[in-house]
Design a protein around this motif. Structure first.
Motif, short mmCIF file in Angstrom:
data_model
loop_
_atom_site.label_atom_id
_atom_site.label_comp_id
_atom_site.label_asym_id
_atom_site.label_seq_id
_atom_site.Cartn_x
_atom_site.Cartn_y
_atom_site.Cartn_z
N GLN A 22 28.32 -6.96 5.25
CA GLN A 22 28.83 -8.25 4.78
C GLN A 22 29.65 -8.01 3.53
N ALA A 23 30.91 -8.47 3.54
CA ALA A 23 31.83 -8.25 2.43
C ALA A 23 31.91 -9.45 1.50
N LYS A 24 31.79 -10.66 2.03
CA LYS A 24 31.87 -11.88 1.22
C LYS A 24 30.78 -12.85 1.65
N ILE A 25 30.48 -13.79 0.75
CA ILE A 25 29.42 -14.74 1.02
C ILE A 25 29.97 -16.08 1.51
N ALA A 26 31.01 -16.59 0.84
CA ALA A 26 31.54 -17.90 1.20
C ALA A 26 33.01 -17.79 1.58
N PRO A 27 33.37 -17.91 2.82
CA PRO A 27 32.53 -17.95 4.00
C PRO A 27 32.00 -16.56 4.33
N PRO A 28 30.92 -16.47 5.08
CA PRO A 28 30.38 -15.16 5.44
C PRO A 28 31.44 -14.31 6.15
N THR A 29 31.77 -13.18 5.56
CA THR A 29 32.79 -12.29 6.10
C THR A 29 32.17 -10.92 6.29
N PHE A 30 32.36 -10.36 7.47
CA PHE A 30 31.75 -9.09 7.81
C PHE A 30 32.82 -8.07 8.14
N LEU A 31 32.67 -6.86 7.61
CA LEU A 31 33.54 -5.74 7.95
C LEU A 31 32.87 -4.97 9.08
N ASN A 50 27.48 -15.29 17.49
CA ASN A 50 26.30 -16.05 17.93
C ASN A 50 25.00 -15.36 17.52
N GLN A 51 24.97 -14.04 17.58
CA GLN A 51 23.77 -13.31 17.15
C GLN A 51 23.52 -13.48 15.66
N LEU A 52 24.59 -13.43 14.85
CA LEU A 52 24.45 -13.63 13.41
C LEU A 52 24.02 -15.06 13.09
N ARG A 53 24.60 -16.02 13.79
CA ARG A 53 24.22 -17.43 13.57
C ARG A 53 22.74 -17.65 13.89
N GLY A 60 27.24 -24.50 11.15
CA GLY A 60 28.36 -25.24 10.59
C GLY A 60 29.21 -24.45 9.62
N THR A 61 28.98 -23.15 9.50
CA THR A 61 29.73 -22.30 8.58
C THR A 61 30.64 -21.37 9.38
N PRO A 62 31.91 -21.26 9.00
CA PRO A 62 32.76 -20.30 9.71
C PRO A 62 32.32 -18.87 9.39
N VAL A 63 32.29 -18.05 10.40
CA VAL A 63 31.94 -16.64 10.22
C VAL A 63 33.20 -15.85 10.52
N ARG A 64 33.58 -14.96 9.60
CA ARG A 64 34.80 -14.18 9.78
C ARG A 64 34.46 -12.70 9.96
N PHE A 65 35.33 -12.05 10.74
CA PHE A 65 35.18 -10.61 10.97
C PHE A 65 36.49 -9.92 10.62
#
Length: 84
Positions: A22-31, A50-53, A60-65
């Motif tokens: 996880q690189a950022k918290i708001a919004p959750p961003t994953f490398l 979906n697994q992370l959610r 209700g939070t956008p998840v970025r990759f």
């Protein structure tokens, strides 16, 4: 059927995910560090989301990759290849 599967794999080798962080918290961003530059298939990215959610309650939070190609360091020759 077997030849169809093997022909498909010859065209697009399987992506290998080495690790994700996880690189950022708001919004959750994953490398995601993988073995290829091509983006993940949308269905596989949706599966990861979906697994992370489900695991971390990202309702209700956008998840970025962000996908990155893993850079391998060249090993030095010699005994064992490790620095001590």
């Amino acid at each position: 059927m077997k030849s169809t599967c093997s022909a498909h794999h010859a065209e697009s080798p399987a992506v290998r995910i080495y690790y994700m962080t996880q690189a950022k918290i708001a919004p959750p961003t994953f490398l995601i560090f993988t073995n290829q530059k091509e983006p993940l298939h949308f269905s596989y990215q949706r599966f990861l989301e979906n697994q992370l959610r489900a695991k971390f309650d990202y309702v209700g939070t956008p998840v970025r990759f962000i996908q990155r190609l893993r850079k391998r360091e060249k090993r030095s020759g010699g005994e064992g290849g490790r620095d001590e």
